[in-house]
Design an enzyme around this catalytic site. Sequence first.
Site, PDB file in Angstrom:
ATOM      1  CG  ASP A  86      -2.036  -0.903   1.238  1.00 50.50           C
ATOM      2  OD1 ASP A  86      -2.111  -1.732   0.315  1.00 50.50           O
ATOM      3  OD2 ASP A  86      -2.874  -0.820   2.156  1.00 50.50           O
ATOM      4  CG  HIS A 142       1.757  -8.669   0.384  1.00 54.58           C
ATOM      5  ND1 HIS A 142       0.981  -9.688   0.893  1.00 54.58           N
ATOM      6  CD2 HIS A 142       1.664  -7.648   1.296  1.00 54.58           C
ATOM      7  CE1 HIS A 142       0.453  -9.311   2.049  1.00 54.58           C
ATOM      8  NE2 HIS A 142       0.849  -8.079   2.309  1.00 54.58           N
ATOM      9  CB  SER A 226      10.610   2.647   3.906  1.00 59.51           C
ATOM     10  OG  SER A 226      11.874   2.862   3.334  1.00 59.51           O
TER      11      SER A 226
END
Length: 259
Positions: A86, A142, A226
């Site tokens: 995200d 992911h 980050s």
Amino acid sequence: MRRTLYRLLIELTNGRFTSYVLRKFAQSRLSSIIIPSYAKVFHIRQDEMEKDLKEYGTLHELFTRKLKKGKRSIDTEVSSIVSPVDGVFADHGPIDQAKMFEIKGKQYSIVDMLGTEERAARYAGGTYMVIYLSPSHYHRIHSPLSGTVTERFVLGRKSYPVNAAGMKYGKDTLSKNYRSVTEIESEGERLALVKVGAMFVNSIELLHEREVVQKGEEMAYFTFGSTVVLLFEKDMIEVVQSLTSGQEVRVGEKVATRL
């Protein structure tokens, strides 16, 4: 002058000791005091969290939270490449034959980013993609595609901020910050998933140790917001045309198509 002062301040405050202190605080029960205000300031999506806000005992637990089941769906198209995180889609573009790319007016070296000329050579003429995670985002990472992990390695020690100021005044933030790299081979082509550390807290925890990885499978998490850089080989993908700089993307959302 402004750039020099910025870098000096970062160097003075971004050492091993300050990183250690901040990490220890985030992992301590004392940090739970500021969780409600943190969630409010950064507009944390509490309806998506696996647990209720008051169940998180430390800031670290909140940073590394999981989502409720069903809150993210992975694009099932065989040829799709999906967002690993995200975040905010920062930019994408070509990697030139000198193994460089430009973002926000700054040049970045793939050789510096990956540590060796041999690794970087695979991506000459390829495509890069950058996604930024703010403190408000879900911090788990992911896999963007299915394949076989060929290499995992860590480079760098310190980290400049990866926000707007960091990208403007920092020194090669994407290619010199502390970073954890996973290379995945899929259908004979290679992808590099570069997880870039943020200022102070360099912790990037790997969760996936097997050779085979499935698209959408959880691989790691950031302790703090980050950046992720994706590097693709030449003629491997076509980025989704509707993606624009500053657009929010979610885990599992299609961001490119295999050619």
